[in-house]
Design a protein around this motif. Structure first.
Motif, PDB file in Angstrom:
ATOM      1  N   ASP A 188      25.312  64.030  47.610  1.00  0.00           N
ATOM      2  CA  ASP A 188      25.858  65.033  46.699  1.00  0.00           C
ATOM      3  C   ASP A 188      25.121  64.877  45.375  1.00  0.00           C
ATOM      4  OD1 ASP A 188      27.780  64.526  48.783  1.00  0.00           O
ATOM      5  OD2 ASP A 188      29.196  65.749  47.646  1.00  0.00           O
ATOM      6  N   SER A 206      31.365  69.110  52.185  1.00  0.00           N
ATOM      7  CA  SER A 206      32.603  69.710  51.660  1.00  0.00           C
ATOM      8  C   SER A 206      33.801  69.719  52.603  1.00  0.00           C
ATOM      9  CB  SER A 206      32.353  71.147  51.157  1.00  0.00           C
ATOM     10  OG  SER A 206      31.274  71.144  50.266  1.00  0.00           O
ATOM     11  N   ASP A 252      35.615  64.800  51.284  1.00  0.00           N
ATOM     12  CA  ASP A 252      34.696  64.849  52.432  1.00  0.00           C
ATOM     13  C   ASP A 252      33.947  63.535  52.632  1.00  0.00           C
ATOM     14  OD1 ASP A 252      33.575  65.761  49.957  1.00  0.00           O
ATOM     15  OD2 ASP A 252      31.778  66.453  50.993  1.00  0.00           O
ATOM     16  N   HIS A 253      34.054  62.608  51.673  1.00  0.00           N
ATOM     17  CA  HIS A 253      33.356  61.321  51.792  1.00  0.00           C
ATOM     18  C   HIS A 253      34.297  60.151  52.107  1.00  0.00           C
ATOM     19  CE1 HIS A 253      29.478  62.987  50.340  1.00  0.00           C
ATOM     20  NE2 HIS A 253      30.334  63.917  49.943  1.00  0.00           N
ATOM     21  N   HIS A 303      25.635  70.394  43.565  1.00  0.00           N
ATOM     22  CA  HIS A 303      24.765  70.375  44.745  1.00  0.00           C
ATOM     23  C   HIS A 303      23.425  71.049  44.455  1.00  0.00           C
ATOM     24  CE1 HIS A 303      28.096  68.795  46.968  1.00  0.00           C
ATOM     25  NE2 HIS A 303      28.856  69.760  46.506  1.00  0.00           N
ATOM     26  N   HIS A 346      31.077  58.455  46.241  1.00  0.00           N
ATOM     27  CA  HIS A 346      32.137  58.932  45.348  1.00  0.00           C
ATOM     28  C   HIS A 346      33.354  59.217  46.202  1.00  0.00           C
ATOM     29  CE1 HIS A 346      30.343  62.544  46.914  1.00  0.00           C
ATOM     30  NE2 HIS A 346      31.074  63.374  46.206  1.00  0.00           N
ATOM     31  N   HIS A 368      24.341  67.399  53.904  1.00  0.00           N
ATOM     32  CA  HIS A 368      25.454  68.047  53.205  1.00  0.00           C
ATOM     33  C   HIS A 368      25.334  69.565  53.333  1.00  0.00           C
ATOM     34  CE1 HIS A 368      28.645  68.363  50.085  1.00  0.00           C
ATOM     35  NE2 HIS A 368      28.892  67.100  50.369  1.00  0.00           N
TER      36      HIS A 368
END
Ligand code: ZN
Ligand code: ZN
Length: 280
Positions: A171, A11, A71-72, A220, A67, A242
């Motif tokens: 995720d 996140s 945060d990715h 999640h 995705h 994560h």
């Protein structure tokens, strides 16, 4: 293959002394094959340190995005190899119903949110839409499929020529798509086929069992659900990933001890810690 964890936080990047052991960088994992193929799984803030380890002889890097949540992808613009004119960077990720992958990424990687346009970077950029079933990337066979998480999100199953399998589901809320989790067969469970029998499964474990009911539908898993998913899919090793930004090192240690005691998994269970290397 050699798998290295560069960012295991979920996140939001969360630096701080109480997070130092598991790390505060967001999702990023590198996979390097025996023949030299370099894959980067997600481009969270962990990608910056990974960049320094890529050999100057490497001519192609493939970044596989699950995705486009911030945060990715936040580290993507800070991935130094993007400035190498002699390097091919292939970016794989999901488009949406209305926009292709490149257009979706440009929303972040363009002014005013980022000083440079993606198209102005010196490297040779190539975009690929996923999920695209099975495809070969260098020496690896890569399978991508949609999984349960808000917005278009894929999971990846990466198979090395010698047969070892890594599954990456950072995720993932498989319990949301099942009335009674994990009672359905794995073929009917989100991510089940991707993870089946994997040598190493890297999986979302954001919440404690007590926190999950207040976050149902956020995309999640609780740690207990993650352990049950590992049992259902008969993995050989499971890495929790994560971590919630509010969970300190001590919190994660306590959650792991409780979950281990409660479920006693038959596979090897390892908490995802920045800097850990796995040889498969
Ligand atoms: Zn995330
Ligand atoms: Zn997400």
């Amino acid at each position: 293959m050699r798998v290295t964890l560069w960012g295991t936080r979920g996140s939001l990047a969360t630096p701080g002394p109480e997070m130092a052991r598991y790390g505060g960088n967001t999702s990023c994992v590198s996979v390097v094959g025996h023949a030299g193929t370099v894959l980067v799984l997600d481009a969270g803030t962990g990608i910056r340190r990974l960049a320094a380890t890529i050999a100057p002889t490497v001519r192609r890097v493939d970044i596989l995005l699950t995705h486009l949540h911030m945060d990715h992808i936040q580290g993507l613009g800070f991935f130094a190899p993007l400035c190498q004119p002699d390097l091919e960077v292939h970016i794989w990720g999901p488009g949406s119903a209305t926009l292709r992958l490149q257009a979706r990424l440009m929303r972040y990687l363009s002014p005013p949110l980022f000083p440079v346009n993606l198209s102005e970077l010196p490297c040779k950029l190539v975009f690929h839409e996923v999920p695209c079933g099975e495809t070969d990337i260098g020496e690896f066979r890569v399978c991508s499929a949609l999984v349960c998480h808000p917005g278009p999100t894929v999971g990846y199953r990466i198979t090395a020529p010698e047969g070892s399998v890594l599954t990456y589901l950072p995720d993932h809320e498989p319990a949301l798509a099942a009335l009674r989790f994990p009672s359905l067969p794995r073929e009917w469970t989100s991510g089940g086929t991707l993870a089946a029998g994997a040598d190493l499964l890297i999986h979302d474990s954001q919440y404690s069992a007590a926190e999950y009911p207040g976050h149902c539908g956020w995309g999640h898993s609780s740690l207990i659900q993650t352990l049950d998913f590992g049992t259902l899919t008969e993995v050989k090793q499971l890495v929790t990933f994560h971590h919630d930004p509010d969970h300190t090192d001590a919190d994660i240690d306590r959650m792991m001890a409780q979950a281990n005691e409660e479920r006693k998994p038959v596979y090897r269970l390892t908490p995802g810690m920045e800097g850990t290397v796995f040889e498969l």
